[in-house]
Design a protein around this motif. Structure first.
Motif, PDB file in Angstrom:
ATOM      1  N   ARG A  49     -29.399  79.879  29.886  1.00  0.00           N
ATOM      2  CA  ARG A  49     -29.966  79.197  31.050  1.00  0.00           C
ATOM      3  C   ARG A  49     -29.372  79.795  32.329  1.00  0.00           C
ATOM      4  O   ARG A  49     -28.345  80.444  32.304  1.00  0.00           O
ATOM      5  N   THR A  50     -30.021  79.491  33.447  1.00  0.00           N
ATOM      6  CA  THR A  50     -29.652  80.090  34.746  1.00  0.00           C
ATOM      7  C   THR A  50     -28.873  79.077  35.591  1.00  0.00           C
ATOM      8  O   THR A  50     -29.342  77.934  35.765  1.00  0.00           O
ATOM      9  N   TYR A  51     -27.756  79.491  36.144  1.00  0.00           N
ATOM     10  CA  TYR A  51     -26.938  78.601  36.990  1.00  0.00           C
ATOM     11  C   TYR A  51     -26.418  79.360  38.209  1.00  0.00           C
ATOM     12  O   TYR A  51     -26.575  80.580  38.315  1.00  0.00           O
ATOM     13  N   THR A  52     -25.842  78.602  39.135  1.00  0.00           N
ATOM     14  CA  THR A  52     -25.366  79.168  40.404  1.00  0.00           C
ATOM     15  C   THR A  52     -23.844  79.241  40.389  1.00  0.00           C
ATOM     16  O   THR A  52     -23.202  78.216  40.135  1.00  0.00           O
ATOM     17  N   ASP A  66     -21.740  73.728  38.957  1.00  0.00           N
ATOM     18  CA  ASP A  66     -22.097  72.308  38.965  1.00  0.00           C
ATOM     19  C   ASP A  66     -23.368  72.123  38.143  1.00  0.00           C
ATOM     20  O   ASP A  66     -24.411  72.702  38.474  1.00  0.00           O
ATOM     21  N   VAL A  68     -26.347  69.662  36.707  1.00  0.00           N
ATOM     22  CA  VAL A  68     -27.053  68.372  36.720  1.00  0.00           C
ATOM     23  C   VAL A  68     -27.084  67.873  35.276  1.00  0.00           C
ATOM     24  O   VAL A  68     -27.494  68.617  34.381  1.00  0.00           O
ATOM     25  N   HIS A  70     -29.065  65.999  33.213  1.00  0.00           N
ATOM     26  CA  HIS A  70     -30.408  65.404  33.251  1.00  0.00           C
ATOM     27  C   HIS A  70     -30.827  64.840  31.916  1.00  0.00           C
ATOM     28  O   HIS A  70     -31.889  64.242  31.803  1.00  0.00           O
ATOM     29  N   PRO A  74     -29.895  72.531  26.079  1.00  0.00           N
ATOM     30  CA  PRO A  74     -28.637  73.184  25.702  1.00  0.00           C
ATOM     31  C   PRO A  74     -27.596  73.154  26.821  1.00  0.00           C
ATOM     32  O   PRO A  74     -26.409  72.916  26.570  1.00  0.00           O
ATOM     33  N   ALA A  75     -28.032  73.362  28.067  1.00  0.00           N
ATOM     34  CA  ALA A  75     -27.072  73.433  29.170  1.00  0.00           C
ATOM     35  C   ALA A  75     -26.557  72.039  29.538  1.00  0.00           C
ATOM     36  O   ALA A  75     -25.348  71.803  29.577  1.00  0.00           O
ATOM     37  N   SER A  76     -27.470  71.119  29.795  1.00  0.00           N
ATOM     38  CA  SER A  76     -27.063  69.779  30.216  1.00  0.00           C
ATOM     39  C   SER A  76     -26.260  69.076  29.116  1.00  0.00           C
ATOM     40  O   SER A  76     -25.233  68.444  29.393  1.00  0.00           O
ATOM     41  N   TYR A 218     -36.764  75.891  40.171  1.00  0.00           N
ATOM     42  CA  TYR A 218     -35.475  75.947  39.457  1.00  0.00           C
ATOM     43  C   TYR A 218     -35.580  75.354  38.052  1.00  0.00           C
ATOM     44  O   TYR A 218     -34.787  75.660  37.180  1.00  0.00           O
ATOM     45  N   LYS A 220     -38.694  72.984  35.386  1.00  0.00           N
ATOM     46  CA  LYS A 220     -40.064  72.487  35.367  1.00  0.00           C
ATOM     47  C   LYS A 220     -40.143  71.274  34.463  1.00  0.00           C
ATOM     48  O   LYS A 220     -39.663  71.319  33.317  1.00  0.00           O
ATOM     49  N   ASP A 222     -40.973  68.787  31.815  1.00  0.00           N
ATOM     50  CA  ASP A 222     -41.473  68.924  30.438  1.00  0.00           C
ATOM     51  C   ASP A 222     -41.487  70.361  29.921  1.00  0.00           C
ATOM     52  O   ASP A 222     -42.126  70.622  28.902  1.00  0.00           O
ATOM     53  N   ASN A 225     -36.435  75.708  29.292  1.00  0.00           N
ATOM     54  CA  ASN A 225     -36.056  77.059  29.722  1.00  0.00           C
ATOM     55  C   ASN A 225     -37.098  77.696  30.646  1.00  0.00           C
ATOM     56  O   ASN A 225     -37.600  78.784  30.382  1.00  0.00           O
TER      57      ASN A 225
HETATM   58  C1  FAD Z   1     -31.662  80.710  40.229  1.00  0.00           C
HETATM   59  C2  FAD Z   1     -31.393  79.358  39.562  1.00  0.00           C
HETATM   60  C3  FAD Z   1     -30.155  78.726  39.752  1.00  0.00           C
HETATM   61  C4  FAD Z   1     -29.913  77.470  39.167  1.00  0.00           C
HETATM   62  N1  FAD Z   1     -28.698  76.850  39.398  1.00  0.00           N
HETATM   63  C5  FAD Z   1     -28.455  75.629  38.862  1.00  0.00           C
HETATM   64  C6  FAD Z   1     -27.201  74.956  39.092  1.00  0.00           C
HETATM   65  O1  FAD Z   1     -26.268  75.496  39.708  1.00  0.00           O
HETATM   66  N2  FAD Z   1     -27.031  73.705  38.554  1.00  0.00           N
HETATM   67  C7  FAD Z   1     -28.025  73.093  37.817  1.00  0.00           C
HETATM   68  O2  FAD Z   1     -27.808  71.970  37.353  1.00  0.00           O
HETATM   69  N3  FAD Z   1     -29.221  73.717  37.579  1.00  0.00           N
HETATM   70  C8  FAD Z   1     -29.437  74.962  38.076  1.00  0.00           C
HETATM   71  N4  FAD Z   1     -30.633  75.595  37.819  1.00  0.00           N
HETATM   72  C9  FAD Z   1     -31.630  74.884  36.999  1.00  0.00           C
HETATM   73  C10 FAD Z   1     -31.360  75.051  35.492  1.00  0.00           C
HETATM   74  O3  FAD Z   1     -31.466  76.423  35.140  1.00  0.00           O
HETATM   75  C11 FAD Z   1     -32.452  74.237  34.736  1.00  0.00           C
HETATM   76  O4  FAD Z   1     -32.354  72.874  35.062  1.00  0.00           O
HETATM   77  C12 FAD Z   1     -32.383  74.437  33.223  1.00  0.00           C
HETATM   78  O5  FAD Z   1     -33.643  74.091  32.700  1.00  0.00           O
HETATM   79  C13 FAD Z   1     -31.340  73.567  32.542  1.00  0.00           C
HETATM   80  O6  FAD Z   1     -31.327  73.873  31.158  1.00  0.00           O
HETATM   81  P1  FAD Z   1     -31.187  72.746  30.025  1.00  0.00           P
HETATM   82  O7  FAD Z   1     -30.781  73.487  28.786  1.00  0.00           O
HETATM   83  O8  FAD Z   1     -30.276  71.652  30.503  1.00  0.00           O
HETATM   84  O9  FAD Z   1     -32.642  72.147  29.875  1.00  0.00           O
HETATM   85  P2  FAD Z   1     -33.969  72.845  29.227  1.00  0.00           P
HETATM   86  O10 FAD Z   1     -33.749  73.104  27.760  1.00  0.00           O
HETATM   87  O11 FAD Z   1     -34.360  74.042  30.037  1.00  0.00           O
HETATM   88  O12 FAD Z   1     -35.049  71.696  29.423  1.00  0.00           O
HETATM   89  C14 FAD Z   1     -35.058  70.511  28.623  1.00  0.00           C
HETATM   90  C15 FAD Z   1     -35.783  69.385  29.354  1.00  0.00           C
HETATM   91  O13 FAD Z   1     -35.013  68.995  30.510  1.00  0.00           O
HETATM   92  C16 FAD Z   1     -35.815  68.996  31.689  1.00  0.00           C
HETATM   93  N5  FAD Z   1     -34.958  69.457  32.819  1.00  0.00           N
HETATM   94  C17 FAD Z   1     -34.373  70.675  32.983  1.00  0.00           C
HETATM   95  N6  FAD Z   1     -33.649  70.718  34.118  1.00  0.00           N
HETATM   96  C18 FAD Z   1     -33.792  69.496  34.695  1.00  0.00           C
HETATM   97  C19 FAD Z   1     -33.283  68.923  35.907  1.00  0.00           C
HETATM   98  N7  FAD Z   1     -32.471  69.615  36.764  1.00  0.00           N
HETATM   99  N8  FAD Z   1     -33.617  67.635  36.191  1.00  0.00           N
HETATM  100  C20 FAD Z   1     -34.412  66.922  35.366  1.00  0.00           C
HETATM  101  N9  FAD Z   1     -34.934  67.403  34.190  1.00  0.00           N
HETATM  102  C21 FAD Z   1     -34.618  68.682  33.874  1.00  0.00           C
HETATM  103  C22 FAD Z   1     -36.973  69.965  31.389  1.00  0.00           C
HETATM  104  O14 FAD Z   1     -38.123  69.597  32.136  1.00  0.00           O
HETATM  105  C23 FAD Z   1     -37.175  69.777  29.884  1.00  0.00           C
HETATM  106  O15 FAD Z   1     -38.044  68.684  29.664  1.00  0.00           O
HETATM  107  C24 FAD Z   1     -30.894  76.852  38.377  1.00  0.00           C
HETATM  108  C25 FAD Z   1     -32.128  77.514  38.146  1.00  0.00           C
HETATM  109  C26 FAD Z   1     -32.372  78.745  38.745  1.00  0.00           C
HETATM  110  C27 FAD Z   1     -33.693  79.437  38.514  1.00  0.00           C
END
Ligand code: FAD
Length: 235
Positions: A49-52, A66, A68, A70, A74-76, A218, A220, A222, A225
């Motif tokens: 996953r992508t983070y800052t 940092d 979120v 949510h 995998p990341a959260s 950043y 989407k 539902d 990734n």
């Molecule tokens: C350039 C860039 C920099 C980023 N930097 C950060 C950062 O510093 N910190 C950060 O927290 N995120 C950041 N993000 C966003 C992060 O990459 C996404 O939120 C990512 O999908 C998280 O992965 P996941 O494994 O938790 O969830 P995924 O497996 O990708 O998604 C699972 C479910 O969670 C939902 N979901 C994902 N993210 C969120 C959210 N933020 N709020 C509510 N629902 C969500 C999706 O819609 C999906 O239904 C960044 C994205 C980009 C493109």
């Protein structure tokens, strides 16, 4: 949000590639205690996953990220349970946002996932400039002091925990005004569909020239990734 500090000898020489740059993190998959080390020609890790990189302290080889929290993902999920000593892979950095020195105003429009990116942009703004910041967060508890050499006008916009209303508070705040400077540069980063709606609002209702907006989806609703190169220019 939960802040995690990453450290390791391989961070020697790591430096962010400008404000709002990004890193790729690879998390362990179910059943793994450590993620699989990526190979140059190997398959793309499904739990990447992508983070800052929010803060980089090169002298102690530390990077703060940092997350979120949510819910599932995998990341959260990893960030919610993280403890000292666990292992991730970090790749990058990738390029960020070029601050325009000629802008008469910097308008930063973001949700909580892009709050770290906004903080890195604010840190890069020179004294004597003006920044207007609209930040959509789940609750008022997410508010924190923001620092910049620029003069700041910050509005925190609590959305509540229903992610389906992503972008609604941002659109409302923009419609409430004030008017946006003709010479403003705009960084807009939030949920992908919300980013497209806000981008259209800026162009169609508020008269902003489209070339003045840098849009980033950043995450989407539902979608697992969501790709890191969603600029909303199809809308
Ligand atoms: C350039 C860039 C920099 C980023 N930097 C950060 C950062 O510093 N910190 C950060 O927290 N995120 C950041 N993000 C966003 C992060 O990459 C996404 O939120 C990512 O999908 C998280 O992965 P996941 O494994 O938790 O969830 P995924 O497996 O990708 O998604 C699972 C479910 O969670 C939902 N979901 C994902 N993210 C969120 C959210 N933020 N709020 C509510 N629902 C969500 C999706 O819609 C999906 O239904 C960044 C994205 C980009 C493109």
């Amino acid at each position: 949000m939960r802040r995690i500090t990453l450290t390791g000898a391989e961070l020697e020489g790591f430096a962010p590639a400008g404000p709002a740059s990004y890193i790729k993190l690879i998390f362990p998959e179910p059943g793994q205690t450590e993620p699989t080390r990526p190979l140059p020609d190997g398959p793309r890790a499904v739990s990447m996953r992508t983070y800052t990189p929010l803060a980089v302290r090169s002298e102690t080889l530390e990077v703060d990220v940092d997350f979120v929290l949510h819910g599932e993902g995998p990341a959260s999920s990893w960030a919610a349970q993280a403890t000292v000593g666990q292992v991730l892979f970090l790749m990058g950095p990738g390029p960020g946002y070029a601050v325009d020195p000629a802008a008469t105003q910097h308008l930063l429009i973001a949700d909580d996932s892009a709050l770290p990116a906004v903080e890195t942009i604010l840190a890069a703004l020179p004294a004597g400039t003006q920044a207007r910041v609209l930040l959509e967060v789940i609750s008022e508890a997410e508010q924190r002091p923001l620092h910049s050499a620029a003069a700041l006008d910050v509005r925190w916009l609590p959305r509540g925990s229903d992610h389906r209303s992503a972008g609604v508070p941002l659109a409302k705040a923009l419609r409430e005004g004030p008017a946006i400077d003709a010479g403003a540069r705009i960084y807009l980063a939030c949920e992908a569909a919300a980013m497209r709606r806000v981008r259209q609002l800026l162009i169609d209702e508020l008269g902003v020239e489209r070339s003045r907006i840098v849009g980033r989806g950043y995450w989407k609703l539902d979608a697992v990734n969501h790709p890191d190169h969603d600029y909303g220019e199809d809308s």
